[in-house]
Design a protein around this motif. Sequence first.
Motif, PDB file in Angstrom:
ATOM      1  N   GLU A  95      45.736-109.997 -45.588  1.00  0.00           N
ATOM      2  CA  GLU A  95      44.594-110.116 -46.493  1.00  0.00           C
ATOM      3  C   GLU A  95      43.287-110.320 -45.740  1.00  0.00           C
ATOM      4  O   GLU A  95      42.262-109.730 -46.085  1.00  0.00           O
ATOM      5  N   GLU A  96      43.302-111.156 -44.703  1.00  0.00           N
ATOM      6  CA  GLU A  96      42.069-111.427 -43.962  1.00  0.00           C
ATOM      7  C   GLU A  96      41.584-110.176 -43.236  1.00  0.00           C
ATOM      8  O   GLU A  96      40.390-109.927 -43.150  1.00  0.00           O
ATOM      9  N   CYS A  98      42.057-107.192 -44.289  1.00  0.00           N
ATOM     10  CA  CYS A  98      41.539-106.327 -45.334  1.00  0.00           C
ATOM     11  C   CYS A  98      40.091-106.707 -45.654  1.00  0.00           C
ATOM     12  O   CYS A  98      39.231-105.836 -45.832  1.00  0.00           O
ATOM     13  N   LYS A  99      39.800-108.000 -45.696  1.00  0.00           N
ATOM     14  CA  LYS A  99      38.429-108.454 -45.946  1.00  0.00           C
ATOM     15  C   LYS A  99      37.508-108.053 -44.792  1.00  0.00           C
ATOM     16  O   LYS A  99      36.367-107.652 -45.012  1.00  0.00           O
ATOM     17  N   ASP A 167      36.636-111.440 -55.140  1.00  0.00           N
ATOM     18  CA  ASP A 167      37.961-111.297 -54.548  1.00  0.00           C
ATOM     19  C   ASP A 167      38.129-109.894 -53.986  1.00  0.00           C
ATOM     20  O   ASP A 167      38.026-108.903 -54.713  1.00  0.00           O
ATOM     21  N   GLY A 169      40.652-107.321 -51.747  1.00  0.00           N
ATOM     22  CA  GLY A 169      42.027-107.113 -51.305  1.00  0.00           C
ATOM     23  C   GLY A 169      42.361-105.640 -51.332  1.00  0.00           C
ATOM     24  O   GLY A 169      41.489-104.790 -51.543  1.00  0.00           O
ATOM     25  N   TYR A 170      43.642-105.330 -51.129  1.00  0.00           N
ATOM     26  CA  TYR A 170      44.066-103.931 -51.119  1.00  0.00           C
ATOM     27  C   TYR A 170      44.136-103.416 -52.547  1.00  0.00           C
ATOM     28  O   TYR A 170      44.802-103.996 -53.415  1.00  0.00           O
ATOM     29  N   CYS A 177      40.666-101.224 -49.118  1.00  0.00           N
ATOM     30  CA  CYS A 177      40.217-102.568 -49.475  1.00  0.00           C
ATOM     31  C   CYS A 177      38.983-102.491 -50.358  1.00  0.00           C
ATOM     32  O   CYS A 177      38.047-101.749 -50.073  1.00  0.00           O
TER      33      CYS A 177
END
Length: 317
Positions: A95-96, A98-99, A167, A169-170, A177
């Motif tokens: 997730e990180e 992706c950000k 938020d 994310g993918y 993303c």
Amino acid sequence: MTNNREFANGTFEAGMPWQVEPVNTIFAVYVVIVVTIGVIGNSVTVYIIATVAELRKTSNFLVASLAVADAMCMLTSIPTAYSRYRFPEYFLKHEEFCKLAFFMSLFPVLVSIQHLQVIAVNRYMIITKPRYIYRRYWGRRGIAIILGCVWIHSAVLVCLPLVGFGDVGYVEEIGGCGFLANGTNLSWWVRTLLLLSAIESCGVVSPLFFVLALLKIRKVTSRIAGSVQQEVAANAASLRMRGSRRGEIAVTKMLVLTFVCFTVCYSPYIILHSVSAGSSADGAVVASLLVFAFSSGAWNPFIYAGMNKHFRRALCQ
């Protein structure tokens, strides 16, 4: 065996028809070529503006800063766009990352968009306003402040989701993303703010001021032609003034073409994204159009070389 994946039940399985090795190879070669051309071309642009006396003008600092943003786009946005479609499982699991990919993709693009807006206003001021008024607001200090605001403003907007405002994310629909549909209300506000910023720059300010500048150029060109016919024996100072104005007109036309190139490159992706909103489009098509959009900055040095004699002469040397 291929490295291709299809999203299903939280995993990626082989079988997506667009992900075949020949396509991946051609796409990878295309990405490498565009990145190489873009980085070298924009780096040379910055070097020439910094070292050639005829180009070391305050207005060209905007072009040099745009070249820096375009080089960043080549180094971050294009590789990220390619990798997020080629290796989607990595972005899903981390997730990180992706950000971070969201920031790396969007930041240089937003900076470039803001630069085009500032350049449009700058060219309008140069063409339509007296020199002393232009220098009052667009001197070295003024342009340094404006460029600082452009970079800081873009960074703040893109960093908002990274610090909790929205938020990220993918997103399966876009194959990369972005803002999550089930995110907080802040996601909608930040996404709308980014969208409005892009529309305001590319859809309103940039085309408006470029069109106004071109209309003024048309009048100025007619006046200069008539003046030259009437004053064959004009003094040297007058000729230099006319030559300077013609030079600014040529630069303005060059930068208008830069904006047109940006629009042409981004239009296919924007159209596809609008048409396929809410559904999954073919991954290869989306990835190719996104990379093509990001590659708009790679062609700017060719425009500079083709339409600016000082740039072309320095490049040949």
